[in-house]
Motif scaffolding. Sequence first.
Motif, PDB file in Angstrom:
ATOM      1  N   GLY A   1     -50.599  13.648  84.126  1.00 50.87           N
ATOM      2  CA  GLY A   1     -49.214  13.294  83.831  1.00 50.87           C
ATOM      3  C   GLY A   1     -49.005  11.799  83.723  1.00 50.87           C
ATOM      4  N   VAL A   2     -49.604  11.053  84.634  1.00 53.90           N
ATOM      5  CA  VAL A   2     -49.434   9.596  84.613  1.00 53.90           C
ATOM      6  C   VAL A   2     -50.094   8.991  83.383  1.00 53.90           C
ATOM      7  N   ASN A   3     -51.339   9.356  83.138  1.00 55.44           N
ATOM      8  CA  ASN A   3     -52.089   8.723  82.048  1.00 55.44           C
ATOM      9  C   ASN A   3     -51.674   9.198  80.664  1.00 55.44           C
ATOM     10  N   VAL A   4     -51.150  10.402  80.553  1.00 52.61           N
ATOM     11  CA  VAL A   4     -50.751  10.915  79.247  1.00 52.61           C
ATOM     12  C   VAL A   4     -49.266  10.676  78.993  1.00 52.61           C
ATOM     13  N   GLY A   5     -48.446  10.749  80.038  1.00 51.29           N
ATOM     14  CA  GLY A   5     -47.012  10.657  79.842  1.00 51.29           C
ATOM     15  C   GLY A   5     -46.398   9.323  80.209  1.00 51.29           C
ATOM     16  N   PHE A   6     -46.565   8.912  81.461  1.00 47.66           N
ATOM     17  CA  PHE A   6     -45.836   7.747  81.952  1.00 47.66           C
ATOM     18  C   PHE A   6     -46.412   6.421  81.474  1.00 47.66           C
ATOM     19  N   MET A   7     -47.711   6.277  81.479  1.00 41.75           N
ATOM     20  CA  MET A   7     -48.307   5.001  81.086  1.00 41.75           C
ATOM     21  C   MET A   7     -48.000   4.650  79.632  1.00 41.75           C
ATOM     22  N   PRO A   8     -48.179   5.560  78.674  1.00 44.15           N
ATOM     23  CA  PRO A   8     -47.822   5.209  77.293  1.00 44.15           C
ATOM     24  C   PRO A   8     -46.335   4.906  77.122  1.00 44.15           C
ATOM     25  N   ALA A   9     -45.480   5.607  77.871  1.00 43.45           N
ATOM     26  CA  ALA A   9     -44.040   5.335  77.768  1.00 43.45           C
ATOM     27  C   ALA A   9     -43.726   3.936  78.275  1.00 43.45           C
ATOM     28  N   GLY A  10     -44.341   3.533  79.388  1.00 42.69           N
ATOM     29  CA  GLY A  10     -44.139   2.182  79.906  1.00 42.69           C
ATOM     30  C   GLY A  10     -44.683   1.123  78.970  1.00 42.69           C
ATOM     31  N   ASN A  11     -45.815   1.399  78.373  1.00 45.39           N
ATOM     32  CA  ASN A  11     -46.416   0.475  77.413  1.00 45.39           C
ATOM     33  C   ASN A  11     -45.494   0.293  76.203  1.00 45.39           C
ATOM     34  N   TYR A  12     -44.982   1.399  75.691  1.00 44.37           N
ATOM     35  CA  TYR A  12     -44.078   1.326  74.527  1.00 44.37           C
ATOM     36  C   TYR A  12     -42.802   0.563  74.869  1.00 44.37           C
ATOM     37  N   LEU A  13     -42.232   0.873  76.033  1.00 43.07           N
ATOM     38  CA  LEU A  13     -41.005   0.192  76.439  1.00 43.07           C
ATOM     39  C   LEU A  13     -41.245  -1.306  76.607  1.00 43.07           C
ATOM     40  N   GLY A  14     -42.382  -1.676  77.177  1.00 45.31           N
ATOM     41  CA  GLY A  14     -42.714  -3.092  77.325  1.00 45.31           C
ATOM     42  C   GLY A  14     -42.864  -3.798  75.991  1.00 45.31           C
ATOM     43  N   GLN A  15     -43.483  -3.127  75.027  1.00 43.65           N
ATOM     44  CA  GLN A  15     -43.637  -3.721  73.694  1.00 43.65           C
ATOM     45  C   GLN A  15     -42.285  -3.927  73.019  1.00 43.65           C
ATOM     46  N   VAL A  16     -41.418  -2.940  73.131  1.00 44.54           N
ATOM     47  CA  VAL A  16     -40.090  -3.045  72.519  1.00 44.54           C
ATOM     48  C   VAL A  16     -39.298  -4.172  73.168  1.00 44.54           C
ATOM     49  N   LEU A  17     -39.349  -4.265  74.495  1.00 44.80           N
ATOM     50  CA  LEU A  17     -38.611  -5.326  75.177  1.00 44.80           C
ATOM     51  C   LEU A  17     -39.187  -6.707  74.870  1.00 44.80           C
ATOM     52  N   ALA A  18     -40.499  -6.798  74.737  1.00 41.86           N
ATOM     53  CA  ALA A  18     -41.118  -8.094  74.451  1.00 41.86           C
ATOM     54  C   ALA A  18     -40.771  -8.581  73.044  1.00 41.86           C
ATOM     55  N   LYS A  19     -40.559  -7.662  72.117  1.00 44.15           N
ATOM     56  CA  LYS A  19     -40.226  -8.029  70.745  1.00 44.15           C
ATOM     57  C   LYS A  19     -38.732  -8.228  70.534  1.00 44.15           C
ATOM     58  N   SER A  20     -37.924  -7.939  71.557  1.00 42.97           N
ATOM     59  CA  SER A  20     -36.478  -8.043  71.390  1.00 42.97           C
ATOM     60  C   SER A  20     -36.040  -9.509  71.350  1.00 42.97           C
ATOM     61  N   ALA A  21     -34.773  -9.694  71.104  1.00 38.58           N
ATOM     62  CA  ALA A  21     -34.224 -11.051  71.002  1.00 38.58           C
ATOM     63  C   ALA A  21     -34.172 -11.739  72.357  1.00 38.58           C
ATOM     64  N   HIS A  22     -34.202 -10.974  73.439  1.00 37.56           N
ATOM     65  CA  HIS A  22     -34.128 -11.540  74.782  1.00 37.56           C
ATOM     66  C   HIS A  22     -35.337 -11.100  75.610  1.00 37.56           C
ATOM     67  N   PRO A  23     -36.496 -11.697  75.392  1.00 35.32           N
ATOM     68  CA  PRO A  23     -37.691 -11.269  76.129  1.00 35.32           C
ATOM     69  C   PRO A  23     -37.647 -11.623  77.618  1.00 35.32           C
ATOM     70  N   LEU A  24     -36.649 -12.401  78.044  1.00 35.19           N
ATOM     71  CA  LEU A  24     -36.539 -12.728  79.467  1.00 35.19           C
ATOM     72  C   LEU A  24     -36.230 -11.502  80.321  1.00 35.19           C
ATOM     73  N   PHE A  25     -35.691 -10.459  79.705  1.00 36.36           N
ATOM     74  CA  PHE A  25     -35.391  -9.235  80.443  1.00 36.36           C
ATOM     75  C   PHE A  25     -36.643  -8.426  80.752  1.00 36.36           C
ATOM     76  N   LEU A  26     -37.758  -8.782  80.137  1.00 37.30           N
ATOM     77  CA  LEU A  26     -38.989  -8.008  80.309  1.00 37.30           C
ATOM     78  C   LEU A  26     -39.444  -7.993  81.763  1.00 37.30           C
ATOM     79  N   VAL A  27     -39.483  -9.134  82.414  1.00 35.32           N
ATOM     80  CA  VAL A  27     -39.990  -9.208  83.790  1.00 35.32           C
ATOM     81  C   VAL A  27     -39.102  -8.438  84.767  1.00 35.32           C
ATOM     82  N   PRO A  28     -37.784  -8.628  84.774  1.00 33.56           N
ATOM     83  CA  PRO A  28     -36.964  -7.849  85.718  1.00 33.56           C
ATOM     84  C   PRO A  28     -37.035  -6.339  85.472  1.00 33.56           C
ATOM     85  N   ILE A  29     -37.038  -5.939  84.225  1.00 36.79           N
ATOM     86  CA  ILE A  29     -37.113  -4.501  83.933  1.00 36.79           C
ATOM     87  C   ILE A  29     -38.475  -3.950  84.342  1.00 36.79           C
TER      88      ILE A  29
END
Length: 101
Positions: free
Chosen positions: A66-94
């Motif tokens: 569950g962790v390696n198939v479900g949660f890890m890819p979701a966290g990776n995707y969310l991190g990529q989206v946040l890093a590419k956003s207009a406000h990457p400063l929110f990446l660390v707190p999130i």
Amino acid sequence: DSKELFLLFARELPAYMKEIAVSLLPIILFFMIFQIFMLKLTTRKLKKIAIGLAYTYAGLVLFLTGVNVGFMPAGNYLGQVLAKSAHPLFLVPIAMIMGYF
């Protein structure tokens, strides 16, 4: 969708079953050696330990799949989206909040 997720879990499950079996094997072997030479537990206690090992095996397989198939890819995707956003400063707190939960 859920059908693709189920197929992904079904494809990855055998690999994690093998990994957990290899991980638990040394523990089981050491226990068997101690059982033969020192512990000499009753058959009833050995059955309870075997059931506990089976639960441990099943739980670890399901958890790690569950962790390696479900949660890890979701966290990776969310991190990529946040890093590419207009406000990457929110990446660390999130990321800290996600790590906490």
